[in-house]
Design an enzyme around this catalytic site. Sequence first.
Site, PDB file in Angstrom:
ATOM      1  N   GLU A  60       0.824  -1.210   0.000  1.00 46.20           N
ATOM      2  CA  GLU A  60       0.000   0.000   0.000  1.00 46.20           C
ATOM      3  C   GLU A  60       0.859   1.262   0.000  1.00 46.20           C
ATOM      4  O   GLU A  60       0.484   2.274  -0.606  1.00 46.20           O
ATOM      5  CB  GLU A  60      -0.940   0.011   1.213  1.00 46.20           C
ATOM      6  CG  GLU A  60      -2.025  -1.063   1.162  1.00 46.20           C
ATOM      7  CD  GLU A  60      -1.547  -2.445   1.588  1.00 46.20           C
ATOM      8  OE1 GLU A  60      -0.392  -2.561   2.071  1.00 46.20           O
ATOM      9  OE2 GLU A  60      -2.313  -3.413   1.434  1.00 46.20           O
ATOM     10  N   HIS A 129     -11.762  -5.226   8.054  1.00 45.88           N
ATOM     11  CA  HIS A 129     -12.563  -5.066   6.841  1.00 45.88           C
ATOM     12  C   HIS A 129     -13.808  -4.213   7.102  1.00 45.88           C
ATOM     13  O   HIS A 129     -14.683  -4.140   6.256  1.00 45.88           O
ATOM     14  CB  HIS A 129     -13.020  -6.429   6.304  1.00 45.88           C
ATOM     15  CG  HIS A 129     -11.921  -7.275   5.732  1.00 45.88           C
ATOM     16  ND1 HIS A 129     -10.922  -7.801   6.496  1.00 45.88           N
ATOM     17  CD2 HIS A 129     -11.669  -7.669   4.462  1.00 45.88           C
ATOM     18  CE1 HIS A 129     -10.106  -8.515   5.717  1.00 45.88           C
ATOM     19  NE2 HIS A 129     -10.539  -8.440   4.481  1.00 45.88           N
TER      20      HIS A 129
END
Lengths: 325, 361
Positions: A60, A129
Site C-alpha cells: 500500500e 474489513h
Amino acid sequence: MLVLNLIEAITDALDVEMGLDDSIVVFGEDVGFEGGVFRATKGLQKKYGEKRCFDTVLAEASIIGSGIGMAINGLKPVVELQFSGFMFPGYNQIVTHAARMRNRSRGAYTVPMVIRMPYGAGVRALEHHSESLEVLFAHIAGLKVVIPSTPYDAKGLMIAAIRDPDPVIFLEPKRIYRAFKQEVPEDDYVIPIGKAKILKEGNDLTVVSWGAMVRDVQNAIAIIEKEGFSIEHIDLRTISPIDRETIIESVKKTGRFVVVHEAAQSFGPGAELITIVNEGAFLYLEAPPTRIASPDIIVPLPKGEHHYLVNKNTIKDELEKVLKY
Amino acid sequence: MLFDKHNPQTDEMIQIMDQDGVIVRPDLMPTLTVEEMIKMYKTMVFVRVIDTKTVQYQRQGRILTYAPNFGQEATQVGSISAANKSDWVASAFRELGVWLHKGIPLYNVLLYWYGNELGMKMPEGVRVLPVNVPIASQFQHATGLAYASMYRGEDDVVLAYVGDGGTSHGEFHEALNFAAVKNTANVFIIQNNQYAISTKRTNQTKSRTLAQKAVAYGMPGRYVDGNDVFAMYAVTKEAVENARKGNGPTLIEAYTYRLGAHTTADDPTVYRDDEEVKAWEKKDPIDRFRKYLISQGHWDEEKEKQLIKEKESIIKEEFEKVEKSGFVSLEDVFDYTYATKTKLLEEQYNNIKAREAREAK
C-alpha cells in the site's frame, strides 16, 4: 440513462473520465486483470490497456507513494486500496506527502490524485474489513474526503474528485455497493465537492448522515414521521471540506440537530458537526445537539457485530428523544 | 551444516522426495521415527479434510468466509514439525497445519472463522499469535518475540509465516533487516503459493527466487520444494537449530501452490486456467507422502479410509458445536478494549444493553 448500482456507477465514472483524459491511470492490488476484488475497475484494463490500468505488487505504501510521484509528474492517478483497514502502510505517504506537497513546494508541485477505498461495517467480514476511518483523513490539512451514498452521487463525485487539483480520499460504503440501482446519466457530470444535499425538507429536526447510514436514517424517519413530525434530512456527501452553510441554515429553521454516523463516537465526525451547529446556530437551538455513533470499541467479528452497528431502532429512539425534548 | 552449499540465487530447489514419493536425496533425508512421520501425515490429511468440509459449510451458508490451505499442507506441517513446543509462531491466516500441530484446538479455529474472536484466544502454553490479517506485519512481531527471548537468555526460536505477496511489503524487508542486525532467533518462512489473490508470483517480484532476498540482508536463504514434507522438515530443522544456537535468522522459501481459492470470497477461475491447476495437482503433497509411507509399509488403503472417516466425524462434531455457540455477548465485545472498562465505555455498554433489552421484548 443508465441504470446502475453504486459500484457500477464508480466503474462508469472511471470509464467516462479515462475516455476523456489520457493522463488518468488506475491501479492497485488486483485492480488490473481481475478488475478489483469488488470489480470496481472491471473491464478498464481491457479497454484502456495495461499502461493505464494495472495490478501493483502487494504494498500500500508503494501504491500511494508512487501515485504521488505520478501526480507530481503530470498524471492523474486513481488508486484503489482493497479495504480502508489496509490503508495504514500507505497512511504515512498520504499524511506526510500527498497532503503536504502543495504547501511544501509552495504550489510548484501538486498531487491531483484520488485514493479510493471501500469502508464500513455491516458486511459480516473478517478483522480490518469494517472500519469507518473518515476522521483520520478529515483531520489532515490538505486532504479532501468524499463519501457517496447513491449511484448518481458516486459517479458525479468521482468525476469531481478526479478533476480536483488536490488529493481526494474517496470512501466507498461497501455495504450498499449493490444495494439498489438508480438512473445515472451516460455522459460526464460533476457533483461539487464540499456541497451537502438536502434529501428531504422538514421543520422540526435536522438530521445529518452519509454513506450507508443514509438509508438507515431514511427508514427511521419514515417511521417517526407517521407520528406527525417533520424532519429535514441532509446527506453530507463531503466530510472535508464540510458544508457548514447548509447545516447551519437548516438548524436555524428546525431548531434541533442530530448527526448519525457509523464511526466510533469519541473524537468522531459528530463532534465536529455539533461544534459547527453550536458555533453557527446556538441561539436557535431548542434541544441539545446530539450524535448517534458506534461505541468506542474495536469493530467486532460477525457474531458480535450487531452490538456495534447503529441500527434503525437506536436512530428512531434518539430522534424521538430530541424531538420531544 | 547440510545446506550451507545451497545457493538461493539459482533455480536449484531443495528436494528430498519427488512427486512419486521416491527419496531422491537419501543423504539429506531427516531422521524421523515412523511414529513422527505418521503424526505429520495425519495432520496433513486432517487439514485437507477440514478444508474440504469447511468450504462445503461455506457454500451452504453456514460459515461466512474461509481461507483454505489446499496444496500447502507439507509446507505447513513439515516446517512446524521441526520446532519445539516452546518455540513461538507468528503466522498470517493460511497456516492451519501449523496451528493444529502447535495445539490450537480445531474448535477454536472454526469458531474464529465463524466470526467469534474467542477462537483466537490461545490455550495456555500454545505460543502462537492470533490470526494476522494485515499482510506481513506479523514478521516484525516475530523479531520482537525473538529479541525478548534472547534478552532473557532463553533459547526459544520464532517461526514466522508469510505469503509470496507479503514479500513486497515494507514490513517483510524491515523485519529481515532487524533480525539480521540483532541476530535474533528467527526462521522466516514464505509460503510461495504463486498467487497474491489474482496477482501471479512472477508479477510480484523480478527476483529469480524469493529465497534470494535473504542474501541482501546477510542471512542464509533456502529455496525448497514446499510440497515435499521431508525437505521442508530438514531445511526448517537446520534453520531452527542454527537460530537456537545463536547463529541468527534464516529465510526459507517454500515453493508450493494454492490449489484452492484465496478465500471463499474469491473465484480463481477468473485469473488462472485449469491446466495449470491440474499440473500442480500431480505434485500434491499429501499424495506424495502417502505413496512414500505405503512403499515403506507404514500405511495402507484401509488405514487411509479409517483416518478420513475419523477426521470427518471430528470436523462434523466440532463444527456442530461451533454452530451451537450462537452470538458473541455484549460483555465480550466491550471487555477487551482496555484492562479496565473506562467510564465512557461503561455508559455505552449500559445504553446498548438497555436498547437490546427493549428490542428483545
